[in-house]
Scaffold this active site. Structure first.
Site, PDB file in Angstrom:
ATOM      1  CB  ILE A   1     -38.992  25.594 -10.844  1.00 14.37           C
ATOM      2  CG1 ILE A   1     -39.239  25.317 -12.326  1.00 14.37           C
ATOM      3  CG2 ILE A   1     -39.990  26.647 -10.335  1.00 14.37           C
ATOM      4  CD1 ILE A   1     -40.590  24.737 -12.634  1.00 14.37           C
TER       5      ILE A   1
ATOM      6  CG  HIS B   1     -28.201  11.360  17.456  1.00 14.24           C
ATOM      7  ND1 HIS B   1     -28.405  10.274  16.635  1.00 14.24           N
ATOM      8  CD2 HIS B   1     -29.423  11.701  17.922  1.00 14.24           C
ATOM      9  CE1 HIS B   1     -29.690   9.987  16.598  1.00 14.24           C
ATOM     10  NE2 HIS B   1     -30.330  10.847  17.372  1.00 14.24           N
TER      11      HIS B   1
ATOM     12  CB  CYS C   1     -30.991   8.014  19.572  1.00 14.56           C
ATOM     13  SG  CYS C   1     -32.306   9.147  20.017  1.00 14.56           S
TER      14      CYS C   1
ATOM     15  CB  THR D   1     -19.648  21.406 -18.432  1.00 19.28           C
ATOM     16  OG1 THR D   1     -19.530  20.209 -17.696  1.00 19.28           O
ATOM     17  CG2 THR D   1     -18.932  22.538 -17.714  1.00 19.28           C
TER      18      THR D   1
ATOM     19  CD  GLU E   1     -25.057   9.900  15.345  1.00 17.79           C
ATOM     20  OE1 GLU E   1     -24.740   9.608  16.512  1.00 17.79           O
ATOM     21  OE2 GLU E   1     -26.226   9.856  14.927  1.00 17.79           O
TER      22      GLU E   1
HETATM   23  N1  GLN Z   1     -37.801   7.286  17.879  1.00 11.81           N
HETATM   24  C1  GLN Z   1     -37.089   7.514  19.076  1.00 11.81           C
HETATM   25  C2  GLN Z   1     -37.564   8.778  19.800  1.00 11.81           C
HETATM   26  O1  GLN Z   1     -38.209   9.607  19.233  1.00 11.81           O
HETATM   27  C3  GLN Z   1     -35.591   7.582  18.823  1.00 11.81           C
HETATM   28  C4  GLN Z   1     -35.173   8.757  18.007  1.00 11.81           C
HETATM   29  C5  GLN Z   1     -33.788   8.647  17.452  1.00 11.81           C
HETATM   30  O2  GLN Z   1     -33.212   7.567  17.397  1.00 11.81           O
HETATM   31  N2  GLN Z   1     -33.225   9.754  17.005  1.00 11.81           N
HETATM   32  O3  GLN Z   1     -37.292   8.957  20.960  1.00 11.81           O
END
Ligand code: GLN
Length: 542
Positions: free
Chosen positions: A149, A506, A380, A192, A508
């Protein structure tokens, strides 16, 4: 004139539409065609930032700080281009902007309707990507499955695009699934046919059908799909499971999809050159000595929650001619004292996360890594747990914690920045997107990067608390990455340890199969030197 390729999905979800769209990007890029990619998500959330990983998997963060669908991670990894917030559109964003326009009085006197107001806003957002990216081809993946939908306005908008932009400038690709019936040993095409009928009912005739299946697809099955779905046989493309997702562009190329698209859209293209990509895929497929990494998380039964982390480990291992073998370890199990599993790994990675569940297990893992000298990469939350552990067990700061988990802790070594304190709206208010980070000379972090400044993507509210910086540094924590004004600790590492490095950002999100992230590369380099007896590495301690 920009050309548009729309990718829709049929039959079931999770058939690999995102990988298919990303692979199309790679095969066009291999012909030197500038491409960009966009994902249209039909759900009503403005973005996935507030969704649970159980609902959504990983939240991918773009350089400009948008919290987006994990498919954007595929696009960036396959195409090698950094995307922006414009590359992820949700129904929530579209409706919010149409309603804001209505309140402003932009449509005075008019009745606001899905067609044309909502569909116009969707088309504006599609064209916006063409404009800001300057790409010759924009690939647009429509989330969900044909027939949902919520997806209707998006399908109506992409239907209109063929009329608006001209037939030679728009191509529709439908990704479907052919179920296998073991009793009769055959692949079925009926679902399909039904999903193509549903598309046609809306007014979209697919030009290409990508058929996902677990089994080889016979010529007879292709003939049948071609006949019933009215698609030329060369455009019925089998996509049988591959060993690695990075092989998909090569498989599509084998079926000549690149040339089909170039002809159909009348593109100016060079000869396809996938040589280095092919070499990378060959490398991934060749069996190699493993390097065993323990990934400590609370969603380990749901690997999509750590998609980019997993891929970054694979990319980095490849550079070392190793194969990353990931042990998915539940942080909740570890906190119940089951640390024996940690004795089997050569490196420990604690990725990002939110909320108290599983935290004590992550802290336990950081303790294990520190005491047993196992390489540790904290990302993090993984940096925050490394600092909490160090404060508790080296500084003997009993009850040290992050104020995210204990707002009355006597030692808030991780805390909110003043400007995060008065925020009461959850969505889109974290420290998000790219920030510069200066690397401190002589540290492991600086050595890993081999340069003095980096730019990395953030998504968190809490930070290293500078009130505790001095005692932590005196006890052996090195602040090895700092914000340009020195006020924020972006990377921390431990003295007297072979490799225990953790970052507030991050990394990654910036890893690519053909260019791994330096922190991951350095981490795997250290991990591969570790003996799997649960203790000691052959690396020197600094
Ligand atoms: N929870 C933690 C913060 O808000 C780490 C966040 C995370 O790992 N992306 O700072």
């Amino acid at each position: 004139m920009t050309k548009y390729i729309f990718v829709t999905g049929g039959v079931v979800s999770s058939v690999g539409k995102g990988i298919s769209a990303a692979s199309l990007g790679r095969i066009l890029k291999s012909r030197s065609i500038p491409v960009s990619v966009q994902k249209l998500d039909p759900y009503l959330n403005v973005d996935p930032g507030t969704m649970s990983p159980y609902q959504h998997g990983e939240v991918f963060v773009t350089k400009d700080g948008a919290e987006t669908d994990l498919d954007l991670g595929h696009y960036e990894r396959f195409i090698g281009t950094e995307l922006t917030q414009d590359s992820n559109v949700t129904s929530g964003q579209v409706y919010a902007s149409v309603i804001a326009q209505e309140r402003r009085g932009d449509f005075l006197g008019g009745t606001i309707q899905v067609v044309p107001h909502v569909t116009n806003d969707i088309k504006r957002r599609i064209r916006q990507v063409a404009k800001i990216s300057g790409a010759d081809v924009v690939i647009i993946e429509v989330g969900g499955t044909v027939g949902d939908i919520e997806g209707q306005p998006f399908l109506e908008a992409i239907r209109q695009m063929r009329k608006d932009e001209g037939r030679d400038n728009v191509l529709y690709i439908h990704v479907t699934f052919l179920p296998y019936i073991s009793a009769t040993n055959e692949l079925k095409t009926k679902p399909t046919q039904h999903s193509v009928n549903e598309l046609r009912r809306i007014g979209i005739q697919p030009d290409v059908i990508l058929c996902r299946s677990d089994k080889e697809i016979s010529e007879g099955v292709k003939d049948k799909i071609s006949l019933f779905c009215d698609v030329s046989k060369e455009a019925v493309i089998p996509l049988v499971n591959s060993e690695t997702i990075y092989e998909v562009p090569l498989l599509l190329e084998e079926y000549n999809l690149g040339n089909f698209i170039v002809d159909h859209l009348r593109l100016k293209a060079k000869e396809s050159n996938l040589d280095s990509w092919r070499k990378m895929v060959q490398g991934l497929k060749t069996s190699k000595e493993p390097v065993i990494i323990g990934l400590i998380g609370k969603y380990v039964e749901l690997q999509d929650a750590y998609y980019s982390v997993r891929e970054a480990l694979y990319h980095a291992a490849l550079i070392h001619n190793r194969e990353a073998q990931i042990q998915w370890l539940s942080s909740e199990e570890l906190q119940e004292g089951h640390t024996t599993k940690l004795e089997q790994v050569q490196g420990i990675i604690v990725p990002g996360g939110f909320g108290y569940r599983g935290i004590e297990g992550m802290i336990e893992s950081a303790k294990f890594a520190r005491e047993k000298k196992i390489p540790y990469l904290g990302i993090c939350l993984g940096m925050q747990t490394m600092i909490i552990e160090f404060a508790r067990h080296v500084l003997h700061a009993h009850g040290a914690n992050s104020t995210e988990f204990d707002c009355n802790t006597p030692y808030p070594v991780i805390d909110l920045l003043p400007k995060q304190r008065n925020i009461n709206q959850k969505g889109g208010t974290m420290r998000l997107g790219t920030y510069p980070c200066h690397l401190v000379t002589g540290t492991k972090a600086a050595h890993a990067y081999g340069c003095s400044t980096t730019h990395e993507r953030h998504r968190h509210r809490f930070e290293f608390n500078n009130d505790f910086r001095q005692p932590l540094e005196q006890a052996g924590v090195i602040a090895s990455g700092l914000s340009p004004n020195g006020a924020l600790v972006e990377i921390a590492e431990l003295k007297n340890h072979p490799w225990m490095v953790a970052c507030q950002f991050h990394p990654e999100f910036k890893s690519r199969p053909d260019s791994p992230h330096p922190l991951f590369t350095s981490f795997i380099g250290a991990a591969k030197e570790t003996l799997v007896t649960g203790a000691q590495t052959s690396l020197p301690i600094s």
